[in-house]
Design an enzyme around this catalytic site. Structure first.
Site, PDB file in Angstrom:
ATOM      1  N   ASP A  19       0.749  -1.222  -0.156  1.00 54.07           N
ATOM      2  CA  ASP A  19      -0.020   0.219   0.221  1.00 54.07           C
ATOM      3  C   ASP A  19       0.924   1.213   0.030  1.00 54.07           C
ATOM      4  O   ASP A  19       1.904   1.293   0.133  1.00 54.07           O
ATOM      5  CB  ASP A  19      -0.945   0.150   0.976  1.00 54.07           C
ATOM      6  CG  ASP A  19      -0.301  -0.354   2.529  1.00 54.07           C
ATOM      7  OD1 ASP A  19       0.868  -0.435   2.591  1.00 54.07           O
ATOM      8  OD2 ASP A  19      -1.139  -0.838   3.364  1.00 54.07           O
TER       9      ASP A  19
ATOM     10  N   ASN B 131      -7.938  -2.960  13.406  1.00 49.15           N
ATOM     11  CA  ASN B 131      -9.378  -3.466  13.316  1.00 49.15           C
ATOM     12  C   ASN B 131      -9.311  -4.527  12.290  1.00 49.15           C
ATOM     13  O   ASN B 131     -10.373  -4.723  11.497  1.00 49.15           O
ATOM     14  CB  ASN B 131     -10.175  -2.359  12.481  1.00 49.15           C
ATOM     15  CG  ASN B 131      -9.341  -1.472  11.225  1.00 49.15           C
ATOM     16  OD1 ASN B 131      -8.438  -2.129  10.860  1.00 49.15           O
ATOM     17  ND2 ASN B 131      -9.844  -0.633  10.806  1.00 49.15           N
TER      18      ASN B 131
ATOM     19  N   HIS C  54      -7.462  -4.787   9.459  1.00 47.59           N
ATOM     20  CA  HIS C  54      -7.300  -4.609   8.033  1.00 47.59           C
ATOM     21  C   HIS C  54      -5.719  -5.331   7.769  1.00 47.59           C
ATOM     22  O   HIS C  54      -5.254  -5.596   8.557  1.00 47.59           O
ATOM     23  CB  HIS C  54      -7.142  -3.359   7.753  1.00 47.59           C
ATOM     24  CG  HIS C  54      -6.084  -2.142   8.156  1.00 47.59           C
ATOM     25  ND1 HIS C  54      -6.304  -1.231   9.011  1.00 47.59           N
ATOM     26  CD2 HIS C  54      -4.680  -2.625   8.209  1.00 47.59           C
ATOM     27  CE1 HIS C  54      -5.027  -0.809   9.351  1.00 47.59           C
ATOM     28  NE2 HIS C  54      -4.134  -1.565   8.829  1.00 47.59           N
TER      29      HIS C  54
ATOM     30  N   GLU D  18      -9.773  -2.003   4.500  1.00 45.26           N
ATOM     31  CA  GLU D  18     -10.442  -1.825   5.725  1.00 45.26           C
ATOM     32  C   GLU D  18     -11.777  -2.575   5.942  1.00 45.26           C
ATOM     33  O   GLU D  18     -12.339  -3.355   4.987  1.00 45.26           O
ATOM     34  CB  GLU D  18     -10.753  -0.415   5.774  1.00 45.26           C
ATOM     35  CG  GLU D  18      -9.673   0.758   5.917  1.00 45.26           C
ATOM     36  CD  GLU D  18      -9.076   1.016   7.261  1.00 45.26           C
ATOM     37  OE1 GLU D  18      -8.968  -0.046   8.062  1.00 45.26           O
ATOM     38  OE2 GLU D  18      -8.694   1.938   7.487  1.00 45.26           O
TER      39      GLU D  18
HETATM   40  C1  GLP Z   1      -0.866  -0.048   8.476  1.00 43.32           C
HETATM   41  C2  GLP Z   1      -0.413  -0.668   7.231  1.00 43.32           C
HETATM   42  C3  GLP Z   1      -0.523  -1.960   7.286  1.00 43.32           C
HETATM   43  C4  GLP Z   1       0.138  -2.696   8.509  1.00 43.32           C
HETATM   44  C5  GLP Z   1      -0.695  -2.297   9.503  1.00 43.32           C
HETATM   45  C6  GLP Z   1      -0.040  -2.638  11.057  1.00 43.32           C
HETATM   46  O1  GLP Z   1      -1.983   0.753   8.401  1.00 43.32           O
HETATM   47  N1  GLP Z   1      -1.177  -0.101   6.034  1.00 43.32           N
HETATM   48  O2  GLP Z   1       0.270  -2.591   5.862  1.00 43.32           O
HETATM   49  O3  GLP Z   1       0.647  -3.895   8.560  1.00 43.32           O
HETATM   50  O4  GLP Z   1      -1.341  -1.015   9.608  1.00 43.32           O
HETATM   51  O5  GLP Z   1       0.648  -1.586  11.334  1.00 43.32           O
HETATM   52  P1  GLP Z   1       1.601  -1.738  12.763  1.00 43.32           P
HETATM   53  O6  GLP Z   1       2.714  -2.880  12.432  1.00 43.32           O
HETATM   54  O7  GLP Z   1       2.170  -0.648  12.941  1.00 43.32           O
HETATM   55  O8  GLP Z   1       0.639  -2.035  13.903  1.00 43.32           O
END
Ligand code: GLP
Length: 249
Positions: free
Chosen positions: A67, A136, A138, A143
Site C-alpha cells: 500500500d 481493526n 485490516h 479496511e
Molecule cells: C498499517 C499498514 C499495514 C500494516 C498495519 C499494521 O496501516 N497499512 O500494512 O500492516 O497497519 O501496522 P503496525 O505494525 O504499525 O501495527
C-alpha cells in the site's frame, strides 16, 4: 495454518526473517510482497544484518508493497516508499527498479490501480507475502467493509486506522484520508503468506481473524482460507490463541 508463538518482539522478528531468508535462498529471484508499519521493522533490521554478514543476496529479488498513502511524494518521510527505502532497500543490494509501490502522486486513480495490478501480473504473482495486522483487522489498507475488494483500489481510511497510524506522524502533520492498497484477491494468490503480529493490543483481533467467521468485516479473516499461511506472533499477541502446544509451536 502454522502458528509460531515466539517469546518477544525480537524473537518474532528473527523467526519471520528466517522464513523470508529461506524463501530468498531457495528461490533467489523471488517476488516478495512487503508490508510497512512498526511490526515488520524488526524483520527488516534482521534481514539487513544477515545481508551485511554475507548470508543473503537480494540482487535478483523483486518486491511489491501492499500500500501507499494517496497524495504523498516518494521523498515525503511519511510515505511508504520513503519507509521502504530507508529501512530496507537502501541497505541491501536490491535493484531499485525491481521495487514497486503504488504511486501516491498518480494523477488518475483508476490508471494507477491498473498499472499496479499489471506489475504484479507481469512479475508472475507473489511468492511470499509479508503482512502486518491492523488493529481493526485490516491487511494492507483493506479496511473492514461489506465486500472483499479483489484488486488494487483506493480506499478511504477509517478514523481508527488514521488515529492508530498518527503515532508515526509528527505533530501538526495529518494522516492522509485516502490510500492505495493491494486487493484481497491479489494477497490471497500469494503462494505463501507470513502474518507478523506483536503486542497485547493485537491479541483479540488476531483471535477473531484466525478463529472467527470469515467476513469482510474482519478483512484478515480471509487468511483462514489460504493453503500456506504462517502466523508468527509474540507471546503477548498469541496468548489468546495458543492454549496448548497443539496448534502453536
Ligand atoms: C498499517 C499498514 C499495514 C500494516 C498495519 C499494521 O496501516 N497499512 O500494512 O500492516 O497497519 O501496522 P503496525 O505494525 O504499525 O501495527
Amino acid at each position: 495454518m502454522q502458528i509460531y508463538k515466539t517469546t518477544d518482539y525480537h524473537d518474532m522478528s528473527r523467526k519471520a526473517a528466517n522464513i523470508i531468508s529461506a524463501q530468498i535462498i531457495l528461490k533467489p529471484n523471488s517476488v516478495l510482497g512487503l508490508a510497512t508499519g512498526s511490526t515488520v521493522l524488526g524483520i527488516y533490521n534482521q534481514l539487513v544484518e544477515w545481508y551485511h554478514k554475507g548470508d543473503l543476496d537480494f540482487s535478483r529479488i523483486s518486491t511489491v508493497n501492499l500500500d501507499e498513502y494517496k497524495g504523498l511524494a516518494p521523498d515525503n518521510h511519511q510515505s511508504y516508499r520513503y519507509y521502504m527505502d530507508q529501512n530496507l532497500f537502501h541497505q541491501i543490494n536490491i535493484n531499485k527498479e525491481n521495487t514497486h509501490l503504488p504511486n501516491g502522486q498518480a494523477g488518475n486513480v483508476d490508471e494507477e490501480c491498473a498499472r499496479f495490478n499489471d506489475i504484479i501480473e507481469h512479475l508472475g504473482g507473489i511468492d511470499l507475502q509479508l503482512l502486518g495486522l491492523g488493529r481493526n483487522g485490516h491487511i494492507g489498507f483493506n479496511e473492514p467493509s461489506e465486500v472483499f475488494e479483489k484488486g488494487t483500489h483506493c480506499v478511504r481510511l477509517t478514523g481508527s486506522t488514521r488515529e492508530a497510524n498518527s503515532r508515526l506522524f509528527d505533530r501538526g502533520e495529518t494522516v492522509p484520508e485516502y490510500a492505495y492498497t493491494m486487493g484481497i484477491r491479489t494477497i490471497l494468490l500469494a503462494k505463501k503468506i507470513v502474518l507478523a503480529v506483536s503486542g497485547e493490543d493485537k491479541a483479540e483481533i488476531l483471535k477473531e481473524a484466525l478463529y472467527g467467521p470469515v467476513s469482510p468485516a474482519v478483512p484478515a479473516s480471509i487468511l483462514q482460507l489460504h493453503p500456506d499461511l504462517i502466523v508468527v506472533a509474540d507471546a503477548a499477541a498469541a496468548n489468546s490463541i495458543c492454549f496448548s502446544g497443539e496448534e502453536c509451536v
